[in-house]
Design a protein around this motif. Sequence first.
Motif, PDB file in Angstrom:
ATOM      1  N   PRO A 178      59.357   1.815  18.538  1.00  0.00           N
ATOM      2  CA  PRO A 178      60.259   2.977  18.584  1.00  0.00           C
ATOM      3  C   PRO A 178      61.664   2.700  19.099  1.00  0.00           C
ATOM      4  N   SER A 179      62.251   1.660  18.605  1.00  0.00           N
ATOM      5  CA  SER A 179      63.650   1.331  18.909  1.00  0.00           C
ATOM      6  C   SER A 179      64.108   0.343  17.850  1.00  0.00           C
ATOM      7  N   GLU A 180      65.146   0.706  17.114  1.00  0.00           N
ATOM      8  CA  GLU A 180      65.618  -0.206  16.065  1.00  0.00           C
ATOM      9  C   GLU A 180      66.101  -1.518  16.650  1.00  0.00           C
ATOM     10  N   ALA A 181      66.756  -1.471  17.785  1.00  0.00           N
ATOM     11  CA  ALA A 181      67.271  -2.699  18.388  1.00  0.00           C
ATOM     12  C   ALA A 181      66.128  -3.634  18.748  1.00  0.00           C
ATOM     13  N   GLU A 182      65.090  -3.093  19.382  1.00  0.00           N
ATOM     14  CA  GLU A 182      63.954  -3.918  19.766  1.00  0.00           C
ATOM     15  C   GLU A 182      63.171  -4.369  18.533  1.00  0.00           C
ATOM     16  N   MET A 183      63.059  -3.500  17.540  1.00  0.00           N
ATOM     17  CA  MET A 183      62.380  -3.851  16.297  1.00  0.00           C
ATOM     18  C   MET A 183      63.051  -5.050  15.631  1.00  0.00           C
ATOM     19  N   LEU A 184      64.375  -5.023  15.554  1.00  0.00           N
ATOM     20  CA  LEU A 184      65.096  -6.122  14.903  1.00  0.00           C
ATOM     21  C   LEU A 184      65.032  -7.394  15.730  1.00  0.00           C
ATOM     22  N   ARG A 185      65.053  -7.250  17.055  1.00  0.00           N
ATOM     23  CA  ARG A 185      64.951  -8.433  17.916  1.00  0.00           C
ATOM     24  C   ARG A 185      63.624  -9.165  17.681  1.00  0.00           C
ATOM     25  N   LEU A 186      62.542  -8.392  17.578  1.00  0.00           N
ATOM     26  CA  LEU A 186      61.229  -8.984  17.356  1.00  0.00           C
ATOM     27  C   LEU A 186      61.078  -9.496  15.929  1.00  0.00           C
ATOM     28  N   LEU A 187      61.621  -8.758  14.971  1.00  0.00           N
ATOM     29  CA  LEU A 187      61.558  -9.197  13.583  1.00  0.00           C
ATOM     30  C   LEU A 187      62.236 -10.549  13.400  1.00  0.00           C
ATOM     31  N   ALA A 188      63.354 -10.755  14.079  1.00  0.00           N
ATOM     32  CA  ALA A 188      64.099 -12.007  13.943  1.00  0.00           C
ATOM     33  C   ALA A 188      63.289 -13.216  14.403  1.00  0.00           C
ATOM     34  N   LYS A 189      62.283 -12.978  15.250  1.00  0.00           N
ATOM     35  CA  LYS A 189      61.478 -14.078  15.806  1.00  0.00           C
ATOM     36  C   LYS A 189      60.120 -14.227  15.124  1.00  0.00           C
ATOM     37  N   ASN A 190      59.835 -13.336  14.161  1.00  0.00           N
ATOM     38  CA  ASN A 190      58.512 -13.340  13.556  1.00  0.00           C
ATOM     39  C   ASN A 190      58.629 -13.207  12.036  1.00  0.00           C
ATOM     40  N   GLU A 191      57.539 -12.818  11.388  1.00  0.00           N
ATOM     41  CA  GLU A 191      57.525 -12.627   9.946  1.00  0.00           C
ATOM     42  C   GLU A 191      57.527 -11.138   9.627  1.00  0.00           C
ATOM     43  N   GLY A 192      58.095 -10.786   8.479  1.00  0.00           N
ATOM     44  CA  GLY A 192      58.064  -9.410   8.050  1.00  0.00           C
ATOM     45  C   GLY A 192      59.391  -8.943   7.486  1.00  0.00           C
ATOM     46  N   MET A 193      59.474  -7.626   7.262  1.00  0.00           N
ATOM     47  CA  MET A 193      60.674  -7.023   6.704  1.00  0.00           C
ATOM     48  C   MET A 193      60.886  -5.658   7.349  1.00  0.00           C
ATOM     49  N   ALA A 194      62.096  -5.151   7.236  1.00  0.00           N
ATOM     50  CA  ALA A 194      62.399  -3.826   7.788  1.00  0.00           C
ATOM     51  C   ALA A 194      63.569  -3.228   7.032  1.00  0.00           C
ATOM     52  N   VAL A 195      63.632  -1.902   7.051  1.00  0.00           N
ATOM     53  CA  VAL A 195      64.804  -1.169   6.570  1.00  0.00           C
ATOM     54  C   VAL A 195      65.505  -0.612   7.794  1.00  0.00           C
ATOM     55  N   THR A 196      66.805  -0.865   7.888  1.00  0.00           N
ATOM     56  CA  THR A 196      67.548  -0.484   9.087  1.00  0.00           C
ATOM     57  C   THR A 196      68.976  -0.119   8.713  1.00  0.00           C
ATOM     58  N   TRP A 197      69.675   0.514   9.660  1.00  0.00           N
ATOM     59  CA  TRP A 197      71.093   0.774   9.444  1.00  0.00           C
ATOM     60  C   TRP A 197      71.860  -0.541   9.452  1.00  0.00           C
ATOM     61  N   ASN A 198      72.811  -0.674   8.554  1.00  0.00           N
ATOM     62  CA  ASN A 198      73.569  -1.923   8.467  1.00  0.00           C
ATOM     63  C   ASN A 198      74.291  -2.256   9.770  1.00  0.00           C
ATOM     64  N   CYS A 199      74.732  -1.234  10.505  1.00  0.00           N
ATOM     65  CA  CYS A 199      75.445  -1.518  11.752  1.00  0.00           C
ATOM     66  C   CYS A 199      74.534  -2.146  12.801  1.00  0.00           C
ATOM     67  N   ASN A 200      73.245  -1.827  12.772  1.00  0.00           N
ATOM     68  CA  ASN A 200      72.319  -2.431  13.725  1.00  0.00           C
ATOM     69  C   ASN A 200      72.006  -3.880  13.388  1.00  0.00           C
ATOM     70  N   ALA A 201      71.989  -4.183  12.097  1.00  0.00           N
ATOM     71  CA  ALA A 201      71.616  -5.543  11.670  1.00  0.00           C
ATOM     72  C   ALA A 201      72.797  -6.501  11.650  1.00  0.00           C
ATOM     73  N   ARG A 202      73.999  -5.974  11.771  1.00  0.00           N
ATOM     74  CA  ARG A 202      75.203  -6.779  11.533  1.00  0.00           C
ATOM     75  C   ARG A 202      75.244  -8.069  12.344  1.00  0.00           C
ATOM     76  N   HIS A 203      75.078  -7.961  13.661  1.00  0.00           N
ATOM     77  CA  HIS A 203      75.243  -9.170  14.480  1.00  0.00           C
ATOM     78  C   HIS A 203      74.090 -10.137  14.294  1.00  0.00           C
ATOM     79  N   TYR A 204      72.884  -9.643  13.952  1.00  0.00           N
ATOM     80  CA  TYR A 204      71.760 -10.549  13.668  1.00  0.00           C
ATOM     81  C   TYR A 204      72.041 -11.363  12.405  1.00  0.00           C
ATOM     82  N   ILE A 205      72.635 -10.725  11.406  1.00  0.00           N
ATOM     83  CA  ILE A 205      72.962 -11.427  10.165  1.00  0.00           C
ATOM     84  C   ILE A 205      74.090 -12.430  10.403  1.00  0.00           C
ATOM     85  N   LYS A 206      75.091 -12.036  11.164  1.00  0.00           N
ATOM     86  CA  LYS A 206      76.200 -12.959  11.442  1.00  0.00           C
ATOM     87  C   LYS A 206      75.739 -14.164  12.247  1.00  0.00           C
ATOM     88  N   GLU A 207      74.762 -13.967  13.120  1.00  0.00           N
ATOM     89  CA  GLU A 207      74.236 -15.062  13.925  1.00  0.00           C
ATOM     90  C   GLU A 207      73.120 -15.820  13.220  1.00  0.00           C
TER      91      GLU A 207
END
Length: 301
Positions: A226-255
Motif C-alpha cells: 500500500p505505497s507506490e514508493a515502497e512497491m517500486l523500491r521492492l520491485l526494483a530488487k525482485n521480479e515482476g511488473m507494475a503500473v505506476t505514475w510516471n513521476c514515481n518511476a522517473r528516478h528509478y528509470i534514470k538510475e
Amino acid sequence: MVNLEWYRTFKAVYKNGNFSVAAKELFMSQPAVSQQISMLEAHVGNKLFNRKSKGVEPTEYAKLLNNLIIDALDRLENVENTFRAKAEDANRLISVGISQHLFDCVGHLLISKFDLIDFTFAENDALFELVNSKKLDFAITTKRFDTFDTSYEVVGKIKLIMVAPTSLDITEFRQRLKADNYTEIEQWLNLQKWYSHDARIPHIKLFWLHAFNKKRPSMVPNYIIPSEAEMLRLLAKNEGMAVTWNCNARHYIKENKLQLVWNSFHVPEEFVYLLVPKNNNLNSFFDIISKELKLFFGNRL
C-alpha cells in the motif's frame, strides 16, 4: 553617525504633531521620543519642533528635512516590512492535502521549500471538502473542482506507465507490441508476476481499460504493497511488473533500477491541480508551490 531610529521618531512626531501620540505609535515612552528628537537636533544643528499648548509644530528646517528623507525612509520601511512578512511566512505552518501516491511524487519538493507543513493523505473528493471548508490551506489533486469558494491552477500532467526490473528480458514483449498483436501482448503480460499498491488494482484496471478496452484484467496481483514508493523500491530488487505514475518511476528509470516496459499512447495523461480556498492570504505560498510543481512535472518521461 546618524541613527535611523532618530529619523523614524522624527517622521512619527512630524506626522502626528504630538510627542505622546508618536510614542504610542512607536511603542516607546514619551521621554524616549523627546530624547531621540533632541539627539537628532544636536546632530543636524537646528531646532526641529516648537512646543504649542497642544503638541508641537515643525520648524521650517523640519519641513525641509522631512522633504529630504521621507521618500527614502518610506522605501526602506517597505523593504523592511516585506522582508519581515517573508520571514513570518517561512515560519508559518501550512496544511497540504494530497493522495499518498502523489505525495511519493512531489512530497520531497514541498519539504525542501518550507519548514513547517502538516500533510493530510486523502483522495480527490475528500481533499476538496477539506479545502472548501477551509480546513486545509492547499490540496494537490487529479480532479478539477469549480466552485465559488475555491480556485485552482493546473500545475502538471501525470500518466500511468508499465515498468519492470532491468533484469527482465522484454524482447518478446517488444516484438509483439511492434506487431500490434494485442492478444499476444496481453497473454505475455498475464504470465508475469504483478505488484499493486491496492487490492482493487485501480492503476492496472485503468491501464487495461485504455490499452485493451477491457474493464477487468484477468491477472491477480502477486504482491499488494500500500505505497507506490515502497512497491517500486521492492520491485526494483525482485521480479515482476507494475503500473505506476510516471513521476514515481522517473528516478528509478534514470538510475537504471527499473525499465520502462510500455508507455501506451492509448492511456491518457491526467492533469494535476493545485487547489486553494479563495481569500486565504497565502499567495506567496501558492506561487512557490505552483512554480515548483510546474518545474517538476515539466521534466516528464
